[in-house]
Design a protein around this motif. Structure first.
Motif, PDB file in Angstrom:
ATOM      1  N   LEU A  15       0.817  -1.558   0.031  1.00 49.57           N
ATOM      2  CA  LEU A  15       0.171   0.139  -0.106  1.00 49.57           C
ATOM      3  C   LEU A  15       0.221   1.612   0.026  1.00 49.57           C
ATOM      4  CD1 LEU A  15      -2.606  -0.654   2.708  1.00 49.57           C
ATOM      5  CD2 LEU A  15      -3.206  -0.660  -0.159  1.00 49.57           C
ATOM      6  N   LEU A  16       1.898   0.615   0.819  1.00 46.35           N
ATOM      7  CA  LEU A  16       2.373   2.375   0.671  1.00 46.35           C
ATOM      8  C   LEU A  16       3.356   2.745  -0.029  1.00 46.35           C
ATOM      9  CD1 LEU A  16       4.357   4.675   2.629  1.00 46.35           C
ATOM     10  CD2 LEU A  16       5.641   2.410   3.018  1.00 46.35           C
ATOM     11  N   ALA A  17       3.938   1.631  -1.930  1.00 45.53           N
ATOM     12  CA  ALA A  17       4.173   2.112  -2.477  1.00 45.53           C
ATOM     13  C   ALA A  17       3.532   2.927  -3.262  1.00 45.53           C
ATOM     14  CB  ALA A  17       4.331   0.694  -3.604  1.00 45.53           C
ATOM     15  N   GLY A  18       2.213   2.807  -3.306  1.00 41.46           N
ATOM     16  CA  GLY A  18       1.289   2.305  -3.736  1.00 41.46           C
ATOM     17  C   GLY A  18       1.026   4.498  -3.640  1.00 41.46           C
ATOM     18  N   LEU A  19       1.019   4.479  -2.243  1.00 41.40           N
ATOM     19  CA  LEU A  19       0.838   5.930  -1.871  1.00 41.40           C
ATOM     20  C   LEU A  19       1.818   6.871  -2.305  1.00 41.40           C
ATOM     21  CD1 LEU A  19      -1.257   5.437   1.213  1.00 41.40           C
ATOM     22  CD2 LEU A  19      -1.725   6.071  -1.045  1.00 41.40           C
ATOM     23  N   LEU A  20       2.756   6.294  -2.146  1.00 46.45           N
ATOM     24  CA  LEU A  20       3.789   7.406  -2.362  1.00 46.45           C
ATOM     25  C   LEU A  20       4.026   7.763  -3.885  1.00 46.45           C
ATOM     26  CD1 LEU A  20       6.862   5.241  -0.444  1.00 46.45           C
ATOM     27  CD2 LEU A  20       6.127   7.699   0.058  1.00 46.45           C
ATOM     28  N   ALA A  21       3.635   6.852  -4.666  1.00 53.90           N
ATOM     29  CA  ALA A  21       3.302   6.977  -5.997  1.00 53.90           C
ATOM     30  C   ALA A  21       2.745   8.772  -6.101  1.00 53.90           C
ATOM     31  CB  ALA A  21       3.179   6.290  -6.665  1.00 53.90           C
ATOM     32  N   GLU A  22       1.581   8.177  -5.416  1.00 51.46           N
ATOM     33  CA  GLU A  22      -0.063   9.828  -5.505  1.00 51.46           C
ATOM     34  C   GLU A  22       0.847  11.031  -4.897  1.00 51.46           C
ATOM     35  OE1 GLU A  22      -3.605   9.867  -3.277  1.00 51.46           O
ATOM     36  OE2 GLU A  22      -3.453   7.744  -3.499  1.00 51.46           O
ATOM     37  N   PHE A  23       1.316  10.597  -4.005  1.00 52.65           N
ATOM     38  CA  PHE A  23       2.539  11.629  -2.538  1.00 52.65           C
ATOM     39  C   PHE A  23       3.207  12.378  -3.529  1.00 52.65           C
ATOM     40  CE2 PHE A  23       6.114  13.236  -0.284  1.00 52.65           C
ATOM     41  CZ  PHE A  23       4.857  13.876   0.695  1.00 52.65           C
ATOM     42  N   GLU A  24       4.245  11.864  -4.171  1.00 53.73           N
ATOM     43  CA  GLU A  24       4.723  12.045  -5.249  1.00 53.73           C
ATOM     44  C   GLU A  24       4.585  13.573  -6.514  1.00 53.73           C
ATOM     45  OE1 GLU A  24       8.552  12.706  -5.582  1.00 53.73           O
ATOM     46  OE2 GLU A  24       8.435  11.150  -3.965  1.00 53.73           O
ATOM     47  N   GLU A  25       3.001  12.862  -7.307  1.00 53.87           N
ATOM     48  CA  GLU A  25       2.106  13.446  -8.188  1.00 53.87           C
ATOM     49  C   GLU A  25       1.907  14.664  -7.631  1.00 53.87           C
ATOM     50  OE1 GLU A  25      -0.813  10.948  -8.972  1.00 53.87           O
ATOM     51  OE2 GLU A  25       0.350   9.711 -10.192  1.00 53.87           O
ATOM     52  N   LYS A  26       1.830  14.703  -6.021  1.00 54.00           N
ATOM     53  CA  LYS A  26       1.150  16.104  -5.399  1.00 54.00           C
ATOM     54  C   LYS A  26       2.166  17.011  -5.972  1.00 54.00           C
ATOM     55  CE  LYS A  26      -2.940  14.279  -3.741  1.00 54.00           C
ATOM     56  NZ  LYS A  26      -4.245  15.147  -3.558  1.00 54.00           N
ATOM     57  N   LYS A  27       3.293  16.693  -4.916  1.00 54.91           N
ATOM     58  CA  LYS A  27       4.691  16.991  -4.559  1.00 54.91           C
ATOM     59  C   LYS A  27       4.940  18.003  -5.830  1.00 54.91           C
ATOM     60  CE  LYS A  27       8.524  15.607  -2.905  1.00 54.91           C
ATOM     61  NZ  LYS A  27       9.403  14.657  -2.925  1.00 54.91           N
ATOM     62  N   ALA A  28       4.574  17.068  -7.175  1.00 49.97           N
ATOM     63  CA  ALA A  28       5.027  18.203  -8.660  1.00 49.97           C
ATOM     64  C   ALA A  28       4.520  18.840  -9.074  1.00 49.97           C
ATOM     65  CB  ALA A  28       5.398  16.229  -9.486  1.00 49.97           C
ATOM     66  N   ALA A  29       3.356  18.760  -8.180  1.00 51.79           N
ATOM     67  CA  ALA A  29       1.924  19.805  -9.239  1.00 51.79           C
ATOM     68  C   ALA A  29       2.098  21.118  -7.921  1.00 51.79           C
ATOM     69  CB  ALA A  29       0.018  18.973  -7.715  1.00 51.79           C
ATOM     70  N   GLY A  30       3.438  21.016  -7.252  1.00 53.59           N
ATOM     71  CA  GLY A  30       3.739  22.857  -6.600  1.00 53.59           C
ATOM     72  C   GLY A  30       2.401  23.222  -5.668  1.00 53.59           C
ATOM     73  N   LEU A  31       2.158  22.615  -4.941  1.00 49.76           N
ATOM     74  CA  LEU A  31       0.585  23.207  -4.071  1.00 49.76           C
ATOM     75  C   LEU A  31       0.847  24.419  -2.835  1.00 49.76           C
ATOM     76  CD1 LEU A  31      -1.270  19.647  -2.866  1.00 49.76           C
ATOM     77  CD2 LEU A  31      -1.650  21.625  -4.801  1.00 49.76           C
ATOM     78  N   LYS A  32       0.273  25.232  -2.461  1.00 51.50           N
ATOM     79  CA  LYS A  32       0.877  25.767  -1.895  1.00 51.50           C
ATOM     80  C   LYS A  32      -0.784  26.187  -0.081  1.00 51.50           C
ATOM     81  CE  LYS A  32       4.488  29.386  -2.621  1.00 51.50           C
ATOM     82  NZ  LYS A  32       4.844  28.956  -3.963  1.00 51.50           N
ATOM     83  N   LEU A  33      -0.508  25.490  -0.054  1.00 49.28           N
ATOM     84  CA  LEU A  33      -2.034  25.092   0.947  1.00 49.28           C
ATOM     85  C   LEU A  33      -1.473  25.128   2.703  1.00 49.28           C
ATOM     86  CD1 LEU A  33      -3.138  22.022  -0.736  1.00 49.28           C
ATOM     87  CD2 LEU A  33      -3.723  23.879  -1.143  1.00 49.28           C
ATOM     88  N   ASP A  34      -2.504  25.695   3.687  1.00 52.02           N
ATOM     89  CA  ASP A  34      -2.387  26.130   4.604  1.00 52.02           C
ATOM     90  C   ASP A  34      -3.388  25.891   5.227  1.00 52.02           C
ATOM     91  OD1 ASP A  34      -1.299  27.464   7.127  1.00 52.02           O
ATOM     92  OD2 ASP A  34       0.406  28.796   6.153  1.00 52.02           O
ATOM     93  N   CYS A 415      -0.742  11.747   3.761  1.00 52.95           N
ATOM     94  CA  CYS A 415       0.272  12.603   4.542  1.00 52.95           C
ATOM     95  C   CYS A 415       0.200  10.945   5.854  1.00 52.95           C
ATOM     96  CB  CYS A 415       0.863  13.765   4.490  1.00 52.95           C
ATOM     97  SG  CYS A 415       1.833  14.671   3.044  1.00 52.95           S
ATOM     98  N   VAL A 416      -1.889  11.234   6.837  1.00 52.02           N
ATOM     99  CA  VAL A 416      -1.701  10.379   7.784  1.00 52.02           C
ATOM    100  C   VAL A 416      -1.602   9.045   7.308  1.00 52.02           C
ATOM    101  CG1 VAL A 416      -3.149   9.956   9.289  1.00 52.02           C
ATOM    102  CG2 VAL A 416      -3.271  12.165   9.076  1.00 52.02           C
ATOM    103  N   LYS A 417      -1.330   9.059   6.005  1.00 51.29           N
ATOM    104  CA  LYS A 417      -1.582   7.177   5.795  1.00 51.29           C
ATOM    105  C   LYS A 417      -0.241   6.804   5.333  1.00 51.29           C
ATOM    106  CE  LYS A 417      -5.940   7.334   3.162  1.00 51.29           C
ATOM    107  NZ  LYS A 417      -6.481   7.608   1.911  1.00 51.29           N
ATOM    108  N   ILE A 418       0.699   7.706   4.794  1.00 55.73           N
ATOM    109  CA  ILE A 418       1.950   7.150   4.769  1.00 55.73           C
ATOM    110  C   ILE A 418       2.463   6.840   5.716  1.00 55.73           C
ATOM    111  CG2 ILE A 418       3.633   8.294   3.781  1.00 55.73           C
ATOM    112  CD1 ILE A 418       2.534   9.552   1.340  1.00 55.73           C
ATOM    113  N   ALA A 419       2.483   7.659   6.917  1.00 59.00           N
ATOM    114  CA  ALA A 419       2.771   7.961   7.845  1.00 59.00           C
ATOM    115  C   ALA A 419       2.753   6.900   8.598  1.00 59.00           C
ATOM    116  CB  ALA A 419       3.527   9.135   8.732  1.00 59.00           C
ATOM    117  N   ALA A 420       1.482   6.294   8.551  1.00 59.90           N
ATOM    118  CA  ALA A 420       1.645   5.185   9.740  1.00 59.90           C
ATOM    119  C   ALA A 420       1.799   4.017   8.969  1.00 59.90           C
ATOM    120  CB  ALA A 420      -0.503   5.058   9.729  1.00 59.90           C
ATOM    121  N   LEU A 421       2.251   3.635   7.508  1.00 54.52           N
ATOM    122  CA  LEU A 421       1.686   2.670   6.901  1.00 54.52           C
ATOM    123  C   LEU A 421       4.237   2.345   7.158  1.00 54.52           C
ATOM    124  CD1 LEU A 421      -0.026   2.865   3.514  1.00 54.52           C
ATOM    125  CD2 LEU A 421       0.229   1.390   5.171  1.00 54.52           C
ATOM    126  N   GLU A 422       4.741   3.619   6.775  1.00 58.69           N
ATOM    127  CA  GLU A 422       5.898   3.451   6.989  1.00 58.69           C
ATOM    128  C   GLU A 422       6.645   2.947   8.729  1.00 58.69           C
ATOM    129  OE1 GLU A 422       7.290   7.367   5.046  1.00 58.69           O
ATOM    130  OE2 GLU A 422       7.062   7.884   6.914  1.00 58.69           O
TER     131      GLU A 422
END
Ligand code: PMP
Length: 426
Positions: A15-34, A415-422
């Motif tokens: 599951l982690l491998a799949g979510l990390l791929a999703e995470f990389e996509e989010k990172k690449a989107a250059g989000l600026k959220l707060d 991020c909650v899911k990734i940290a839990a899986l890690e």
């Protein structure tokens, strides 16, 4: 879908491998959220602009008690401002000291007075006594802990419950004469949005601390900050409850209009007993000749009474309710099916508190940052920034727009899911 607590390491790694791929996509989107800032957005500030028109160059500037609001005098505030702030503090107008624009400023000032100048009936101030301590309910507000920590008070913690601080723990701690006081937030606490039960109010009022100079710093920042018309926390009359027990000197109550009118230009106040008010006046009179009475006058003339405040707060609720709902729906959709994390569902205030898998809160916040989402630092909800379980994170939904919040909620849950899986994979 399997609960995360039931996953074995291999399943978690997959599951982690799949979510990390999703995470990389989010990172690449250059989000600026707060979701870190507990402040109103610009629309909410606009609700109070009309207040600025209550005074102009032709307005009478004499207060009801005959003070010229543009002049010196009136250290403890004008009558109509005392009456207004009394409604928020849950006290009588004669029990109010009106200050400047910040309640945190008043809390800091009072803490410094207690540190330097003995409280009534005592010989030594807190700062000249051995190992003074201040009880900190956790999770709590980082700026409270910053104030008590700044003066070197030790900060024993007690757990918060949905009805207020764990009173068994408080009753035990106050047997120690070194315990000089405690923080508390009676309505829509920061960060959980919890409110005191009547039992908590009664037990706090009944406390018989060993220290004769014990003072509860009761921060009532959100007394009228309801999200719903039909489900509202009661604003307790704390000073009255304490008075009935003959303990009215045990509490200072603070509030401000920061989240009613303007955080940068509101009015703050303290509710206290006669004896405590005399102590406050005596020491504040050295540092100022008086606060901004024109601003007090503006607030009193604009809001008028409790009905006026509530009508105004409904406008804030209209903006805030969908924001809270958006975040809560995202948490529910993403985290409930896998039974991950627990969060509060506040009826008011400015925050949601979430407990993620113990040992992962710092990692969650770091991952969020990597993906372009700023969260309040993990640990901020505890004294010294140290959450021993590393699990609590504060969410502030007020400032971003709805689309931004939706995106932020999704990044956060990822991020909650990734940290839990890690954590499971190790
Ligand atoms: N107390 C609490 C619990 C708060 O959440 C805040 C604002 N985040 C403050 C005090 C600050 O209040 P003020 O603007 O009156 O200093």
């Amino acid at each position: 879908m399997k609960k995360y607590s039931e996953l074995n390491r291999e399943e978690a790694a997959g599951l982690l491998a799949g979510l990390l791929a999703e995470f990389e996509e989010k990172k690449a989107a250059g989000l600026k959220l707060d979701m870190a800032r507990g402040k109103p957005n610009a629309d909410q500030l606009d609700f109070s602009r009309e207040m600025l028109d209550t005074l102009n160059s032709e307005s009478p500037l004499i207060s009801e008690d005959g003070l010229h609001c543009a002049n010196y005098m009136g250290l403890d505030g004008i009558l109509e401002a005392k009456r207004l702030m009394a409604l928020m503090l849950g006290v009588n107008a004669g029990e109010v000291f009106v200050g400047g624009n910040s309640s945190l400023n008043l809390m800091h000032d009072l803490m410094s007075f207690c540190w330097m100048f003995p409280l009534p009936g005592c010989e030594k101030p807190w700062g000249k006594q051995e190992s003074p301590k201040f009880i900190c309910p956790v999770p709590g507000y980082d700026r409270h802990f910053a104030v008590s920590g700044h003066f070197g008070l030790e900060m024993p913690t007690v757990p918060m419950t949905p009805g207020g601080p764990d009173m068994d723990a408080v009753e035990e701690l106050v047997k120690d004469p070194c315990v000089k006081g405690m923080w508390c937030m009676p309505v829509y606490s920061n960060p959980q949005g919890h409110s005191f039960s009547s039992e908590t109010v009664d037990r706090l009022a009944a406390l018989k601390p060993a220290a004769p100079d014990f003072r509860i710093f009761c921060d009532n920042s959100y007394p009228v900050h309801n999200l719903y018309d039909d489900r509202q926390a009661e604003n307790p009359r704390m000073l009255e409850a304490f008075g009935k027990r003959g303990h009215e000197n045990n509490i200072f109550i603070f509030t401000s209009t920061s989240k009613v009118s303007f955080p940068g230009a509101g009015v703050a106040a303290i509710g206290a007993s006669k004896e405590n008010l005399a102590y406050i006046n005596r020491h504040i009179s050295i540092q100022t000749i008086g606060y901004d009475k024109l601003n007090q006058l503006r607030h009193a003339r604009y809001f008028k009474d409790l009905a006026g405040i509530h009508a105004h707060m409904r406008k804030h609720a209209e903006v805030l309710r969908p924001k809270f709902a958006t975040v809560l729906e995202t948490l529910e959709r993403e985290l409930s099916p896998i039974d991950l994390a627990e969060w509060t569902k506040p009826l008011g205030g400015y925050f949601i508190s979430i407990d993620v898998v113990p040992g992962t809160a710092k990692r969650v916040v770091a991952l969020c940052k990597e993906a372009g989402l700023v969260m309040t630092p993990a640990g901020a909800t505890h004294p010294y920034g140290n959450d021993p379980d590393d699990k609590t994170i504060r969410i502030a939904p007020s400032f971003p727009g709805l689309d931004e919040l939706k995106a932020a909620g999704e990044v956060f849950c990822l991020c909650v899911k990734i940290a839990a899986l890690e954590h499971i994979v190790g």
